[in-house]
Design a protein around this motif. Sequence first.
Motif, PDB file in Angstrom:
ATOM      1  N   PHE A  53       0.908  -1.113  -0.048  1.00 21.78           N
ATOM      2  CA  PHE A  53       0.451   0.179   0.018  1.00 21.78           C
ATOM      3  C   PHE A  53       0.943   1.459   0.078  1.00 21.78           C
ATOM      4  O   PHE A  53       1.577   1.804   0.845  1.00 21.78           O
ATOM      5  CB  PHE A  53      -0.302  -0.266   1.103  1.00 21.78           C
ATOM      6  CG  PHE A  53      -2.134  -1.106   1.445  1.00 21.78           C
ATOM      7  CD1 PHE A  53      -3.088  -1.618   0.680  1.00 21.78           C
ATOM      8  CD2 PHE A  53      -1.315  -2.567   2.133  1.00 21.78           C
ATOM      9  CE1 PHE A  53      -3.671  -2.326   0.716  1.00 21.78           C
ATOM     10  CE2 PHE A  53      -2.089  -3.474   1.888  1.00 21.78           C
ATOM     11  CZ  PHE A  53      -3.121  -3.439   1.610  1.00 21.78           C
ATOM     12  N   PRO A  54       1.696   1.377  -1.269  1.00 25.49           N
ATOM     13  CA  PRO A  54       2.073   2.720  -0.914  1.00 25.49           C
ATOM     14  C   PRO A  54       1.773   4.111  -0.781  1.00 25.49           C
ATOM     15  O   PRO A  54       0.223   4.023  -1.420  1.00 25.49           O
ATOM     16  CB  PRO A  54       3.290   2.366  -2.317  1.00 25.49           C
ATOM     17  CG  PRO A  54       2.409   2.101  -3.253  1.00 25.49           C
ATOM     18  CD  PRO A  54       1.381   1.002  -2.174  1.00 25.49           C
ATOM     19  N   ARG A  55       2.487   4.804  -0.074  1.00 29.15           N
ATOM     20  CA  ARG A  55       1.947   5.975  -0.069  1.00 29.15           C
ATOM     21  C   ARG A  55       2.881   7.653  -0.465  1.00 29.15           C
ATOM     22  O   ARG A  55       4.292   6.696  -0.274  1.00 29.15           O
ATOM     23  CB  ARG A  55       0.920   6.266   0.600  1.00 29.15           C
ATOM     24  CG  ARG A  55      -0.355   6.344   0.756  1.00 29.15           C
ATOM     25  CD  ARG A  55      -0.919   6.584   2.138  1.00 29.15           C
ATOM     26  NE  ARG A  55      -0.210   6.225   3.835  1.00 29.15           N
ATOM     27  CZ  ARG A  55      -0.941   7.571   4.640  1.00 29.15           C
ATOM     28  NH1 ARG A  55      -1.231   7.846   4.894  1.00 29.15           N
ATOM     29  NH2 ARG A  55      -0.098   7.215   5.771  1.00 29.15           N
ATOM     30  N   GLN A  56       2.497   8.557  -0.394  1.00 31.85           N
ATOM     31  CA  GLN A  56       4.003   9.380  -0.781  1.00 31.85           C
ATOM     32  C   GLN A  56       3.564  10.943   0.151  1.00 31.85           C
ATOM     33  O   GLN A  56       2.309  10.534   0.468  1.00 31.85           O
ATOM     34  CB  GLN A  56       3.857  10.114  -2.372  1.00 31.85           C
ATOM     35  CG  GLN A  56       2.940  10.364  -2.566  1.00 31.85           C
ATOM     36  CD  GLN A  56       3.412  11.122  -4.186  1.00 31.85           C
ATOM     37  OE1 GLN A  56       4.436   9.830  -5.073  1.00 31.85           O
ATOM     38  NE2 GLN A  56       2.502  11.578  -5.428  1.00 31.85           N
ATOM     39  N   CYS A  57       4.625  11.227   0.245  1.00 30.54           N
ATOM     40  CA  CYS A  57       4.143  13.084   0.824  1.00 30.54           C
ATOM     41  C   CYS A  57       3.696  13.940  -0.017  1.00 30.54           C
ATOM     42  O   CYS A  57       3.302  14.306  -1.606  1.00 30.54           O
ATOM     43  CB  CYS A  57       5.440  13.669   1.391  1.00 30.54           C
ATOM     44  SG  CYS A  57       6.600  12.315   1.588  1.00 30.54           S
TER      45      CYS A  57
END
Length: 69
Positions: A53-57
Motif C-alpha cells: 500500500f504505497p503512499r507519498q508525501c
Amino acid sequence: MTTRALPSITSLTEAQQRGWACVWCKAALGIGLGDDLGVQRARPATGAAFLWFPRQCPDRPTCQAREGA
C-alpha cells in the motif's frame, strides 16, 4: 498522483510497504496524510502473492529535497 514508476518492493522498508512512510523519501506519514498510490500486488518468484500500500508525501518539492539528501 505520481507518474514515476514505483521502486522495487524489495528495496523498501516495511513502513514504506504498508504506507506508514513515504515510498520515495521514507518520511513518516500519519493517518490521513500523504497521497495514496493505490493498492499494489507483488508476485515474488517464490512464495505467495501479497498486497502492498504505497503512499507519498503531499508536499512534492520537500519530499524530493529529502530524497536527494
